[in-house]
Design a protein around this motif. Structure first.
Motif, PDB file in Angstrom:
ATOM      1  N   PRO A   1       0.806  -1.223   0.000  1.00  0.00           N
ATOM      2  CA  PRO A   1       0.000   0.000   0.000  1.00  0.00           C
ATOM      3  C   PRO A   1       0.843   1.279   0.000  1.00  0.00           C
ATOM      4  N   ILE A   2       2.045   1.210   0.573  1.00  0.00           N
ATOM      5  CA  ILE A   2       2.916   2.398   0.559  1.00  0.00           C
ATOM      6  C   ILE A   2       4.214   2.041  -0.154  1.00  0.00           C
ATOM      7  N   VAL A   3       4.543   2.794  -1.185  1.00  0.00           N
ATOM      8  CA  VAL A   3       5.752   2.506  -1.970  1.00  0.00           C
ATOM      9  C   VAL A   3       6.779   3.629  -1.836  1.00  0.00           C
ATOM     10  N   GLU A   4       6.615   4.471  -0.804  1.00  0.00           N
ATOM     11  CA  GLU A   4       7.618   5.513  -0.549  1.00  0.00           C
ATOM     12  C   GLU A   4       8.903   4.846  -0.059  1.00  0.00           C
ATOM     13  N   ASP A   5      10.013   5.537  -0.259  1.00  0.00           N
ATOM     14  CA  ASP A   5      11.328   4.966   0.037  1.00  0.00           C
ATOM     15  C   ASP A   5      11.439   4.386   1.454  1.00  0.00           C
ATOM     16  N   GLU A   6      10.846   5.064   2.416  1.00  0.00           N
ATOM     17  CA  GLU A   6      10.891   4.612   3.814  1.00  0.00           C
ATOM     18  C   GLU A   6      10.284   3.209   3.988  1.00  0.00           C
ATOM     19  N   TYR A   7       9.317   2.883   3.126  1.00  0.00           N
ATOM     20  CA  TYR A   7       8.616   1.597   3.214  1.00  0.00           C
ATOM     21  C   TYR A   7       9.120   0.594   2.188  1.00  0.00           C
ATOM     22  N   PHE A   8       9.601   1.111   1.071  1.00  0.00           N
ATOM     23  CA  PHE A   8       9.864   0.277  -0.091  1.00  0.00           C
ATOM     24  C   PHE A   8      11.170   0.802  -0.689  1.00  0.00           C
ATOM     25  N   HIS A   9      12.271   0.396  -0.054  1.00  0.00           N
ATOM     26  CA  HIS A   9      13.575   0.932  -0.430  1.00  0.00           C
ATOM     27  C   HIS A   9      14.202   0.070  -1.523  1.00  0.00           C
ATOM     28  N   ILE A  10      14.341   0.679  -2.702  1.00  0.00           N
ATOM     29  CA  ILE A  10      14.880  -0.062  -3.847  1.00  0.00           C
ATOM     30  C   ILE A  10      16.390  -0.205  -3.679  1.00  0.00           C
ATOM     31  N   LYS A  11      16.831  -1.459  -3.561  1.00  0.00           N
ATOM     32  CA  LYS A  11      18.263  -1.709  -3.346  1.00  0.00           C
ATOM     33  C   LYS A  11      18.976  -1.966  -4.663  1.00  0.00           C
ATOM     34  N   GLU A  12      18.314  -2.699  -5.547  1.00  0.00           N
ATOM     35  CA  GLU A  12      18.923  -3.022  -6.835  1.00  0.00           C
ATOM     36  C   GLU A  12      17.842  -3.052  -7.880  1.00  0.00           C
ATOM     37  N   ILE A  13      18.179  -2.542  -9.054  1.00  0.00           N
ATOM     38  CA  ILE A  13      17.233  -2.660 -10.155  1.00  0.00           C
ATOM     39  C   ILE A  13      18.040  -2.758 -11.448  1.00  0.00           C
ATOM     40  N   ASN A  14      17.826  -3.851 -12.162  1.00  0.00           N
ATOM     41  CA  ASN A  14      18.592  -4.102 -13.382  1.00  0.00           C
ATOM     42  C   ASN A  14      17.643  -4.398 -14.529  1.00  0.00           C
ATOM     43  N   VAL A  15      16.951  -3.375 -14.982  1.00  0.00           N
ATOM     44  CA  VAL A  15      16.029  -3.573 -16.094  1.00  0.00           C
ATOM     45  C   VAL A  15      16.194  -2.416 -17.073  1.00  0.00           C
ATOM     46  N   GLU A  16      15.756  -2.654 -18.310  1.00  0.00           N
ATOM     47  CA  GLU A  16      15.898  -1.613 -19.334  1.00  0.00           C
ATOM     48  C   GLU A  16      14.645  -0.746 -19.464  1.00  0.00           C
ATOM     49  N   TYR A  17      13.508  -1.318 -19.090  1.00  0.00           N
ATOM     50  CA  TYR A  17      12.271  -0.536 -19.164  1.00  0.00           C
ATOM     51  C   TYR A  17      11.196  -1.152 -18.274  1.00  0.00           C
ATOM     52  N   VAL A  18      10.110  -0.399 -18.110  1.00  0.00           N
ATOM     53  CA  VAL A  18       8.965  -0.868 -17.331  1.00  0.00           C
ATOM     54  C   VAL A  18       7.790  -1.042 -18.292  1.00  0.00           C
ATOM     55  N   LEU A  19       7.213  -2.234 -18.309  1.00  0.00           N
ATOM     56  CA  LEU A  19       6.041  -2.489 -19.150  1.00  0.00           C
ATOM     57  C   LEU A  19       4.804  -2.563 -18.256  1.00  0.00           C
ATOM     58  N   VAL A  20       3.893  -1.621 -18.455  1.00  0.00           N
ATOM     59  CA  VAL A  20       2.662  -1.562 -17.651  1.00  0.00           C
ATOM     60  C   VAL A  20       1.534  -2.186 -18.472  1.00  0.00           C
ATOM     61  N   ILE A  21       0.880  -3.185 -17.923  1.00  0.00           N
ATOM     62  CA  ILE A  21      -0.122  -3.956 -18.664  1.00  0.00           C
ATOM     63  C   ILE A  21      -1.485  -3.759 -18.008  1.00  0.00           C
ATOM     64  N   GLU A  22      -2.470  -3.386 -18.810  1.00  0.00           N
ATOM     65  CA  GLU A  22      -3.793  -3.098 -18.234  1.00  0.00           C
ATOM     66  C   GLU A  22      -4.366  -4.294 -17.481  1.00  0.00           C
ATOM     67  N   LYS A  23      -4.374  -5.457 -18.133  1.00  0.00           N
ATOM     68  CA  LYS A  23      -5.151  -6.571 -17.588  1.00  0.00           C
ATOM     69  C   LYS A  23      -4.300  -7.668 -16.957  1.00  0.00           C
ATOM     70  N   TYR A  24      -4.828  -8.210 -15.871  1.00  0.00           N
ATOM     71  CA  TYR A  24      -4.131  -9.276 -15.163  1.00  0.00           C
ATOM     72  C   TYR A  24      -3.908 -10.498 -16.048  1.00  0.00           C
ATOM     73  N   ALA A  25      -4.917 -10.899 -16.831  1.00  0.00           N
ATOM     74  CA  ALA A  25      -4.807 -12.123 -17.633  1.00  0.00           C
ATOM     75  C   ALA A  25      -3.627 -12.034 -18.608  1.00  0.00           C
ATOM     76  N   VAL A  26      -3.408 -10.840 -19.164  1.00  0.00           N
ATOM     77  CA  VAL A  26      -2.313 -10.650 -20.126  1.00  0.00           C
ATOM     78  C   VAL A  26      -0.977 -10.650 -19.388  1.00  0.00           C
ATOM     79  N   TRP A  27      -0.928  -9.957 -18.257  1.00  0.00           N
ATOM     80  CA  TRP A  27       0.259  -9.975 -17.395  1.00  0.00           C
ATOM     81  C   TRP A  27       0.596 -11.416 -17.015  1.00  0.00           C
ATOM     82  N   ASN A  28      -0.411 -12.186 -16.662  1.00  0.00           N
ATOM     83  CA  ASN A  28      -0.232 -13.546 -16.180  1.00  0.00           C
ATOM     84  C   ASN A  28       0.438 -14.442 -17.232  1.00  0.00           C
ATOM     85  N   VAL A  29       0.023 -14.296 -18.484  1.00  0.00           N
ATOM     86  CA  VAL A  29       0.644 -15.099 -19.548  1.00  0.00           C
ATOM     87  C   VAL A  29       2.098 -14.658 -19.747  1.00  0.00           C
TER      88      VAL A  29
END
Lengths: 364, 364
Positions: free
Chosen positions: B172-200
């Motif tokens: 529910p809270i993704v601010e740094d104090e709650y959700f501190h990103i330690k490592e991230i190794n990705v080239e982009y973020v893909l946001v998908i509308e529907k769960y069923a498509v994400w799931n596949v």
């Protein structure tokens, strides 16, 4: 039933039809009826079940031919999905996979999802397996936390004591093949109607201090949450306590976890948890825990109407629930589980839940 | 802003009021206006924002006295929550915490949540912080997978490459104090509308093969998903591609991720991601990817009406989107992202997404 056995069963259905054709017979499929008059509440098991009525769906029958063909198309696509080890799909994706124009005609195999959905259910009951065994999913919503270690189908090891503020998401398929429980060290399962209440208990590490699993389905539960709770209750012999709002809607959510629902009777048989107990919030708690007036919400016509309906349901026909529904009517107010914070933010975790559980203050 | 600084700010507001009282002045609070006529689309930043209008809320004013008092009650309860390091609560729980009968009277501090909700927003804008910084949450719905390692406020280390079939639940809270990103190794973020498509895509390990994060908000996103995507885009300078249905509702979901929404203008400023790009599904894709007729869904009046409305929104006033909305009107059909399985179950992951991303086939 694993994928291989389901494929065999589908194959034998197909072969049977071919044999009937070779013998110049009119081929048919025999499918358990899912109509309301074949659904009943089985007092002995405490589950909403399908009766024994079956329908025959013939090939050479003007009103059944299309549905007969559609049933075979669905069955054959499911067989292919399983044999090819394809990803699990939603029933909407299955619909798109099946829908096409029949070559040389303008006729579609299926026109809308309203045509595939009932046939998916037909195939489920014909095979006596869950949709999830056919790798067809519904979107799950729930989260959980507690001393549970699972080996996922992906090979990932999921430790639900280490899932942080979010808790662990419930996956769309919780069958053993996908969600293999390796270790579980809890004394009971606490099912919480609302996310906000689950969220506070998770932050307070209620699951750790009380050695339990805490699960929320975020209101009306999806299939995966119901099936997972069923597995925990029966495979691990765990008590299940359901904690909802004190209103007809909360009481009904409890009954869905416990006995299932009419509309999904076949699923209810496999996902209901008749031994679940209702922890609260209930009318007797108002005095017992000295709830302040400020937590009362005046009931409206729609609430009274719903109580009247529920009083007639076969699975509310025991004296405890008849009395509780009458008490709620008389009290004339609802109380949400969220409202327990008006006592104190710690009250739910430190007083209310331990008192109720220690003293077995449950409704059946 | 951390809890300590917020408490200081709240304290200085309180002290200021006391000082005004001691000087026999009429104390007031100055609060940025959240009314529609103080909301605008800022072309420069590409965000829906609050303007500079402020309202004064006086103590000695018959129509404002109750609201003045209520504002102080909310502010003081939030200060207490932060000082005592209480768990994060929903705004409904906050309402129950605040509601009580004033001793010696029959007057309630608050009668319904309709009274506390706008005041929580007032306090947010007055302090220029997010509700989440005040530890007030909305229910999150999304899940994600990909090469991201987070240290949660609980101390748990969350590895989103090892979250199994379910993916990792967004907290529910993704601010740094709650959700501190330690490592991230990705080239982009893909946001998908529907769960069923994400799931596949998750089952196909799309995130691993393409070195990206895959996130779904399950339809219209909740606050936490929007804020997390904002953080990923700005703190880690990641491209964000949004993949929705080809219909006005999908296009609008994209705009909420990108520019925010009118109703939550203040939140939009802090959770919008103006540099997000629209990946599809779009009208040009129909020919490009040779979509079968069976995937077309005839548009209804309500769809045409929505397109007309959207054409007027300030943030759809660029030629690309005006053209796209016109094309959709002319085409007269919608296509869901789920429908890509009608090409093949692998088509989305192996052909559609890589082609679109490699060739930057985006709408702005």
């Amino acid at each position: 039933m694993d994928a291989k056995k389901i494929v065999e069963k589908l194959e034998s259905i197909g072969k049977d039809i071919v044999k009937q054709l070779e013998l110049n017979q009119n081929p048919y499929l025999e499918i358990p009826e899912r109509s309301l008059d074949n659904v009943y509440f089985d007092k002995e098991t405490g589950l909403i079940k399908l009766g024994s009525k079956k329908q025959k769906r013939y090939y050479l029958n003007l009103s059944q031919a299309k549905k007969f063909m559609q049933t075979l198309l669905v069955a054959s696509k499911i067989k292919w999905l399983l044999e090819e080890d394809k990803p699990s799909l939603s029933i909407r994706q299955l619909y798109y996979l099946l829908k096409h124009t029949i070559p040389g005609s303008k006729e579609n195999t299926f026109d809308t999802q309203d045509e595939t959905d009932p046939i998916v259910e037909d195939v489920e009951v014909m095979l006596d397996v869950l949709r999830e065994n056919l790798r067809l999913i519904a979107t799950p919503n729930g989260v959980l936390a507690g001393d549970l270690i699972v080996e996922d189908k992906t090979g990932d090891i999921l430790d639900y004591t280490k899932m942080g503020s979010a808790g662990g998401a419930i996956p769309p398929i919780v069958e053993d093949e996908y969600f293999h429980i390796k270790e579980i060290n809890v004394e009971y399962v606490l099912v919480i109607e609302k996310y906000a209440v689950w969220n506070v208990l998770n932050q307070q590490k209620f699951w750790k201090k009380n050695n339990c699993l805490i699960i929320t389905g975020k209101g009306q539960p999806a299939r995966a949450e119901r099936r997972l709770i069923h597995r925990l209750a029966y495979e691990y012999n765990l008590p299940v306590y359901v904690f909802t709002d004190m209103d007809p809607w909360g009481y009904y959510i409890y009954s869905v976890y416990k006995q299932g629902s009419i509309n999904l009777a076949f699923f209810s048989e496999k996902a209901g948890t008749p031994k679940a107990k209702f922890l609260g919030f209930q009318t007797a708690d108002v005095k017992e825990f000295d709830m302040p007036q400020s937590s009362f919400i005046k009931m409206k016509d729609i609430d009274y109407k719903r109580i009247k309906e529920m009083k007639k349901y076969a699975w509310f026909q025991n004296k405890e629930w008849q009395k509780e529904l009458t008490n709620l009517e008389k009290f004339g107010h609802k109380i949400e589980q969220d409202a327990l914070v008006s006592k104190s933010i710690e009250f739910t975790a430190e007083t209310y839940l331990p008192t109720k559980i220690e003293n077995k203050m449950f409704l059946p």
